[in-house]
Design an enzyme around this catalytic site. Structure first.
Site, PDB file in Angstrom:
ATOM      1  N   GLU A  16       0.857  -1.193   0.000  1.00 20.79           N
ATOM      2  CA  GLU A  16       0.000   0.000   0.000  1.00 20.79           C
ATOM      3  C   GLU A  16       0.893   1.243   0.000  1.00 20.79           C
ATOM      4  OE1 GLU A  16      -1.772   0.669   3.847  1.00 20.79           O
ATOM      5  OE2 GLU A  16      -3.443   1.843   3.021  1.00 20.79           O
ATOM      6  N   ASN A  25       0.144  -0.937   5.307  1.00 16.43           N
ATOM      7  CA  ASN A  25       1.038  -0.131   6.158  1.00 16.43           C
ATOM      8  C   ASN A  25       0.375  -0.148   7.532  1.00 16.43           C
ATOM      9  OD1 ASN A  25       2.561   2.571   4.266  1.00 16.43           O
ATOM     10  ND2 ASN A  25       1.753   0.691   3.434  1.00 16.43           N
ATOM     11  N   GLU A  68      -6.104   8.835   7.616  1.00 15.01           N
ATOM     12  CA  GLU A  68      -6.584   8.347   6.319  1.00 15.01           C
ATOM     13  C   GLU A  68      -7.971   8.886   5.999  1.00 15.01           C
ATOM     14  OE1 GLU A  68      -4.791   3.941   6.641  1.00 15.01           O
ATOM     15  OE2 GLU A  68      -5.685   4.457   4.728  1.00 15.01           O
ATOM     16  N   ASN A 101      -7.128   6.009  -1.991  1.00 11.82           N
ATOM     17  CA  ASN A 101      -6.034   5.088  -1.665  1.00 11.82           C
ATOM     18  C   ASN A 101      -6.262   3.867  -2.549  1.00 11.82           C
ATOM     19  OD1 ASN A 101      -4.273   3.220  -0.551  1.00 11.82           O
ATOM     20  ND2 ASN A 101      -4.665   3.847   1.573  1.00 11.82           N
ATOM     21  N   LYS A 113      -9.622   1.623  -2.075  1.00 12.33           N
ATOM     22  CA  LYS A 113      -9.775   1.099  -0.715  1.00 12.33           C
ATOM     23  C   LYS A 113     -11.183   1.374  -0.186  1.00 12.33           C
ATOM     24  CE  LYS A 113      -7.271   1.226   3.732  1.00 12.33           C
ATOM     25  NZ  LYS A 113      -6.023   1.779   4.361  1.00 12.33           N
ATOM     26  N   CYS A 125      -5.014  -3.051   3.050  1.00 11.43           N
ATOM     27  CA  CYS A 125      -4.736  -2.844   4.461  1.00 11.43           C
ATOM     28  C   CYS A 125      -5.915  -3.097   5.409  1.00 11.43           C
ATOM     29  CB  CYS A 125      -4.139  -1.456   4.678  1.00 11.43           C
ATOM     30  SG  CYS A 125      -3.188  -1.384   6.179  1.00 11.43           S
TER      31      CYS A 125
HETATM   32  N1  ING Z   1      -3.556   0.708   8.563  1.00 10.93           N
HETATM   33  C1  ING Z   1      -4.034   0.045   9.655  1.00 10.93           C
HETATM   34  C2  ING Z   1      -4.604  -1.345   9.415  1.00 10.93           C
HETATM   35  O1  ING Z   1      -5.792  -1.568   9.401  1.00 10.93           O
HETATM   36  C3  ING Z   1      -4.470   0.297  11.878  1.00 10.93           C
HETATM   37  C4  ING Z   1      -4.906   0.839  10.562  1.00 10.93           C
HETATM   38  C5  ING Z   1      -3.275   0.719  12.420  1.00 10.93           C
HETATM   39  C6  ING Z   1      -5.208  -0.696  12.482  1.00 10.93           C
HETATM   40  C7  ING Z   1      -2.825   0.180  13.629  1.00 10.93           C
HETATM   41  C8  ING Z   1      -4.783  -1.260  13.685  1.00 10.93           C
HETATM   42  C9  ING Z   1      -3.589  -0.827  14.246  1.00 10.93           C
HETATM   43  O2  ING Z   1      -3.761  -2.236   9.331  1.00 10.93           O
HETATM   44  C10 ING Z   1      -4.139   0.956   7.342  1.00 10.93           C
HETATM   45  N2  ING Z   1      -3.381   1.641   6.469  1.00 10.93           N
HETATM   46  O3  ING Z   1      -5.282   0.595   7.083  1.00 10.93           O
END
Ligand code: ING
Length: 301
Positions: A47, A198, A147, A111, A128, A173
């Protein structure tokens, strides 16, 4: 005739704010060439692969972040990557931030992840669906996860396309955490799901989840693969990026839910597996024969 697709999860280590797109494309070319040397049919990048994960910062004027977005794909910065993929006859999937403009001049920010086949043709570009994080600046956080400020959620949902001799789908993601993502594609016969991510190790709303990031990553993709009889390819941009430690552990899952291959570093690393798409039928035609066993007549949406 067997339908084996040799897939490479091309994990990237950190992309710092000062890293140019040219710097990143150079690193991606090294991984692409390594994938070609291992006779891969498809290489999957993470991503937002081309830039640092910029939603970790708030900018008052969102236009100040416009340079993190691409206007077209391929473009001058990524042309060498697409050209080399075509020369090596290897497909590629790539996550990036897309900036578009409506006919009335309204800016649109997505995204996205794009998929190109071995003949150098665009298969699809996916937006996304599940946008995590928050909409406005939360200065008490050690870093932002904006985001929902920088990207709109897809209006299109999940697609599945005929490519690489099978049925291929995409998610990005946070999409991987929602069972609906897999089932939406499972109901379209998906055999191979490609997912860049990410994921910061620290989750500010509930730090008790921090030590479980790797477990949750494996849990959701393993379950999604098994419950829909599909391969799942999870590809990280990991390591410490602008001071934020992010999950690596790129992994390729079989339709059984088993791990076929996984990364052992948090840097640029190729994770390769032979995916025999006929394996999917061993689950789709038995345990998870949706026509025979699913009960949408009694499910409450
Ligand atoms: N990142 C994360 C994900 O769902 C997140 C959001 C961050 C969730 C930290 C839980 C903990 O993996 C993205 N880019 O969606």
């Amino acid at each position: 005739m067997s339908r084996v697709v040799t897939v490479a999860a091309a994990q990237l280590g950190p992309v710092q704010r000062t890293d140019s797109r040219a710097d990143v494309v150079e690193r991606m070319l090294v991984l692409l060439r390594a994938a070609a040397a291992r006779s891969c049919d498809l290489v999957v990048f993470p991503e937002l692969a081309l830039t640092t994960f910029f939603p970790r910062w708030y900018v008052d004027d969102i236009a100040a972040a416009d340079h993190f977005y691409e206007r077209a794909m391929p473009n001058d910065a990524t042309a060498p990557l697409f050209a080399e993929a075509r020369r090596c006859r290897i497909g590629l999937a790539l996550g990036y931030a897309l900036f578009g403009t409506d006919p009335d001049g309204t800016a649109r920010r997505w995204n996205v992840q794009t998929l190109w086949d071995r003949d150098g043709r665009e298969v699809a570009t996916f937006k996304k669906v599940h946008i995590p994080g928050h909409e406005s600046n939360e200065p008490d956080r050690p870093f932002q996860h904006l985001e929902r400020y920088y990207f709109e959620p897809s209006p299109d949902g999940f697609g599945v396309w005929d490519a690489f001799g099978g049925r291929v789908g995409m998610m990005i993601c946070n999409d991987r955490r929602w069972p609906e993502s897999y089932r939406s594609m499972g109901l379209q016969g998906v055999e191979l799901i490609l997912c860049g991510y990410n994921t910061p190790l620290h989750y500010a709303p509930d730090p008790s989840q921090d030590p479980l990031q790797g477990f949750h990553n494996q849990l959701v993709m393993s379950a999604g693969a098994y419950q829909n009889g599909t391969f799942v390819v999870g590809v990280a941009k990991g390591g410490v990026e602008e001071g934020v430690d992010s999950l690596a552990e790129s992994t390729i899952f079989a339709p059984s839910g088993e791990v076929l291959a996984t990364a052992t570093t948090a840097g640029d690393e190729l994770v390769v597996a032979d995916c025999d798409l006929d394996w999917c039928a061993r689950y789709k035609d038995t345990l998870f024969d949706f026509e025979r066993y699913r009960r949408p007549d009694v499910y409450r949406t």
